[in-house]
Design an enzyme around this catalytic site. Sequence first.
Site: not given
Length: 259
Positions: A144, A157
């Site tokens: 990501s 995250y």
Amino acid sequence: MTQRLEGKKALITGAGSGIGGAIAELFAREGADLALLDMDAEAVVRLSQDLHAQTGRRCLPLHADVTDAARINACFAETVDTLGRIDILINCAGVNVFRDPLTLEAAEWDRCFDVNLRGAWHCISAALPSMLANGYGHVVNIASVHGHKIIPGSFPYPVAKHGLIGLTRSLGIEYASRGIRVNSISPGLIMTPAAERWLASCPDPEAERQRQADLLPGKRIGEPSEVAYTALFLASDEARFINATDILIDGGRSQLYHA
């Protein structure tokens, strides 16, 4: 189609929808036989049937949670029994965990790392025996932009995605001399079902959609197929000298200075 994966055998996690589903569709069209793994059993059965009907490729649906190492090992053994080997592994299964660090519960921390990092390792360690036996294999981890840039309000995250990029680089170097390549892709905002649900939860969904698009240099949000084509390149022999590398797919947003 160019059949860039003709004769290859690929296992894709998180294949039931979104980026994983787009990769599965593209890989089938490009000639790969597939094992499609997801927690949503109905979704992967339906996708497997559809792709087999459309392309004639063998498609094996697998129901599993990547946090369950024993189940993952069983699914990979079934894949080798059915398809003969595993040439390509796409680790796309993931979960968003965005919390205030001081109110984050231990179970939320564990779930974030169990899915986004340990789950990828479960799959890689299950795939490596087949790949090493053949002296050939490509792993593509879906990381990501959070693994590169920190967005407030997204903890923990980004910590897991930084770890996934580190795992990619470490294993890419570790097994390079034995015919295995390990790379990752770091998408920015991509219009997946999860992104659609998030937008729908906003007070003014259309205004938020436009705001997000306006933050991007190209003034549009990315599509799952655009990530899929990058995965196709990395998984193909066209990328045979690309290893231990991460590719950002965020429309240039992470390079833009925001005053």
